[in-house]
Enzyme design. Structure first.
Site, PDB file in Angstrom:
ATOM      1  N   GLU A  51     -53.523  19.823  63.108  1.00 53.64           N
ATOM      2  CA  GLU A  51     -54.558  19.794  62.599  1.00 53.64           C
ATOM      3  C   GLU A  51     -55.364  22.019  63.585  1.00 53.64           C
ATOM      4  O   GLU A  51     -55.614  22.312  63.359  1.00 53.64           O
ATOM      5  CB  GLU A  51     -55.535  19.252  63.200  1.00 53.64           C
ATOM      6  CG  GLU A  51     -56.488  18.520  62.057  1.00 53.64           C
ATOM      7  CD  GLU A  51     -58.216  19.612  62.745  1.00 53.64           C
ATOM      8  OE1 GLU A  51     -58.381  19.996  64.324  1.00 53.64           O
ATOM      9  OE2 GLU A  51     -58.889  19.746  62.027  1.00 53.64           O
ATOM     10  N   THR A  92     -53.320  25.165  60.972  1.00 54.85           N
ATOM     11  CA  THR A  92     -51.545  25.074  60.610  1.00 54.85           C
ATOM     12  C   THR A  92     -51.174  26.095  59.622  1.00 54.85           C
ATOM     13  O   THR A  92     -51.057  26.737  60.683  1.00 54.85           O
ATOM     14  CB  THR A  92     -53.014  24.834  58.887  1.00 54.85           C
ATOM     15  OG1 THR A  92     -53.693  23.822  59.308  1.00 54.85           O
ATOM     16  CG2 THR A  92     -51.603  24.053  57.547  1.00 54.85           C
ATOM     17  N   ASP A 146     -60.587  14.810  61.500  1.00 51.24           N
ATOM     18  CA  ASP A 146     -60.607  15.655  60.094  1.00 51.24           C
ATOM     19  C   ASP A 146     -61.984  14.741  59.262  1.00 51.24           C
ATOM     20  O   ASP A 146     -62.176  14.430  58.001  1.00 51.24           O
ATOM     21  CB  ASP A 146     -59.753  15.390  59.510  1.00 51.24           C
ATOM     22  CG  ASP A 146     -59.137  17.885  59.091  1.00 51.24           C
ATOM     23  OD1 ASP A 146     -60.112  18.108  59.766  1.00 51.24           O
ATOM     24  OD2 ASP A 146     -58.252  17.522  58.846  1.00 51.24           O
TER      25      ASP A 146
END
Length: 576
Positions: free
Chosen positions: A405, A385, A425
């Site tokens: 991600e 990120t 995620d």
């Protein structure tokens, strides 16, 4: 210009406009202030500053920054990923959240990450699979925000990065470190091809990287808008790429064309003498607020960075927060998230009261008012990120956290950008042993839970008072909260608060920068049952700006990455 060199003029110039920030009233007009950009890479910050100096707004500059980050920091974010933007409108003093989180394809199922043996896939297998990619949201979200708050034409925001992609740029130390690491994505064919020299060896720090394919895509995007991404040839290539094995995706052209960002009300709560505003679920902003409120019920403010008890309180508060977050936070369109219950004063006080004299077993999730019976969670969030903050000359501010991600996302590339692996995620295991569903289980059209928490502070009059944010996977919550504790409770300069050693306490894990704590802190923590070990906690990327009560502007960047602050010293006005 580095942040260290540029922040002094930022302080001096912003202070001149601070006292006349607008009240919370729609009729109040913003005043002229210098624009600034704080980003994780100097080239991306420059792209944003170029927009500001051409009269663009904070929203315009955010588009340019993201386009450039996807080129120069592809290991962290890009147009093939998603983002949350927290936006402060100086004219209305309103904070709005733009949710550009990826969504699961309509054909996704709760068991999509369960292997033929009936067990969850390993992360290394899942991240390289076609199923890892969710429908990207960043481009549509940026278009929505720019239409609402932009001053320049969309078509004017991409050309400098397109030129940079054609001409090439030098690989930075951090990108070079990622390329020299040991990550599953480095074995992906698209990653190998993109970062290889003609002789087959891998590019390294200082080598020039060109991406003419990305340049061509940016020019099509500039002329055709977000539809260029979500329909037509680019969408077809995305679908074709993710439907290739192993573990092919169910994504279709219809999934891409149906994607819509969500404009949400910011989740705001009083804290200290401020109001802190964050994105609501599926972001974990509620958990940041919960941790800050728990810590406010301890004596941590009377401690300091040299006091092990202060760090102990932070660690135990973090563990309680993560226990609740991991159990309850998910996409509110699919699961009832007890936001009000998690922040209920009596519940917060009851959780804070669980902090004893020494650390015990991993805390279990509590039962906040309104919580449904949901199962345990098995989500893993790597420390990827990026985050940036942009302020324009009228006082509008963007705090945006953006991601693909993991490192280089899924390792699959289309039109010069990497595709996200955001589907990982979700919880790989959809149910607990007793059959209760995990709140963050996969479902078609669902947004995975996110740790991204771009935060904006308001003062007692509802005026902009600061912005915080960081990358770092699940550790984002600890990084942002540590910086706020350091700057607002321990009264450190913001740069000093960012520089504080990171400590990430979650479950039975106590990770952190062991060698950076003041003398006696690590031993003091160990005496309280917190045995710190090197691990997650070394790669934050905090950016923060804070207007102090006396009107002074304070801020900084995270030296653990390649942060930079640029200031529009010409005080270019935003066109109205």
């Amino acid at each position: 210009m580095t942040a260290r060199l540029a922040f002094a003029p930022l302080l001096a110039l912003l202070a001149a406009g601070c006292a006349t920030l607008p009240q919370r009233a729609p009729s109040t007009r913003a005043v002229s202030r210098p624009g600034f950009v704080i980003a994780a890479n100097p080239l991306a910050a420059k792209a944003g500053m170029d927009v500001l100096q051409r009269g663009g707004s904070a929203a315009d500059a955010a588009v340019a920054v993201q386009a450039a980050l996807g080129l120069v920091e592809p290991q962290s974010s890009g147009l093939g990923g998603g983002a949350f933007m927290t936006y402060y409108d100086a004219r209305t003093a309103k904070v709005t959240v733009y949710d550009g989180r990826e969504t699961a394809p309509a054909g996704a199922t709760p068991t999509m990450f369960i292997g033929p043996d009936g067990k969850p896939l390993s992360f290394a297998t899942a991240v390289l699979s076609g199923r890892a990619t969710g429908v990207p949201g960043a481009v549509r979200m940026l278009e929505m925000a720019q239409r609402a708050h932009g001053r320049l034409r969309w078509s004017e925001l991409f050309e400098p990065t397109a030129v940079l992609a054609e001409q090439g740029f030098a690989i930075s130390p951090r990108l070079g470190r990622m390329l020299a690491g040991n990550y599953a994505e480095l074995s992906a064919p698209d990653v190998v091809k993109y970062f290889s020299k003609p002789d087959g060896t891998r590019l390294k720090v200082g080598d020039t990287l060109q991406n003419p394919v990305y340049a061509r895509f940016l020019r099509r995007l500039a002329s055709g808008g977000a539809n260029v991404f979500y329909t037509g040839e680019t969408a077809a290539r995305i679908v074709e790429r993710v439907r290739q094995g192993p573990f092919a995706s169910s994504m279709t052209m219809a999934d891409l064309s149906r994607y819509r960002p969500v404009k949400r009300e910011a989740l705001c709560r009083a804290w200290q003498s401020y109001t802190a505003c964050v994105p609501p679920p599926p972001s974990s902003g509620v958990s940041t607020l919960q941790l800050l409120e728990m810590l406010g019920r301890t004596d941590i403010a009377s401690r300091g960075p040299g006091d092990p008890q202060g760090w102990y309180l932070f660690a135990e508060g973090s563990r309680l927060m993560y226990a609740d977050r991991d159990r309850y936070v998910a996409d509110p369109a699919f699961v009832k998230v007890p936001v009000e219950g998690l922040l209920d004063p009596a519940y917060v006080a009851s959780r804070a009261a669980l902090i004893g004299p020494s650390a015990g077993p991993p805390p279990v999730a509590g039962k906040p008012p309104g919580a449904a019976a949901v199962g345990a969670d098995a989500t893993r969030e790597p420390a990827g990120t990026s985050h940036f903050i942009v302020g324009d000359s009228n006082g509008n501010v963007v705090s945006m956290t953006t991601t693909v991600e993991s490192i280089f996302g899924s390792g699959r590339m289309v039109d010069g950008f990497f595709l996200n692996n955001q589907m990982t995620d979700f919880s790989f295991s959809p149910t607990e042993a007793d059959g209760r569903p995990a709140a963050n289980a996969v479902a078609g059209g669902k947004r995975p839970r996110s740790s991204m928490t771009p935060l904006i502070l308001l003062d007692a009059q509802g005026r902009f008072a600061g912005a915080f944010g960081s990358p770092g996977g699940s550790a984002i919550l600890a990084y942002v909260s540590k910086t706020m504790v350091g700057s607002l409770m321990w009264k450190l300069p913001v740069q000093g608060a960012i520089d504080l050693p990171n400590l990430v306490a979650r479950g039975s894990s106590f990770g952190g920068e062991v060698d950076k704590f003041p003398a006696g802190v690590v031993a003091g923590l160990a005496a309280r049952g917190v045995a710190l070990k090197p691990g997650q906690g070394e790669d934050s990327g905090v950016h923060a700006v804070l207007i102090r009560p006396d009107g002074q502007i304070d801020g900084g960047y995270d030296k653990r990455r390649e942060g930079v602050v640029l200031v529009d010293e010409k005080r270019t006005p935003v066109r109205r």
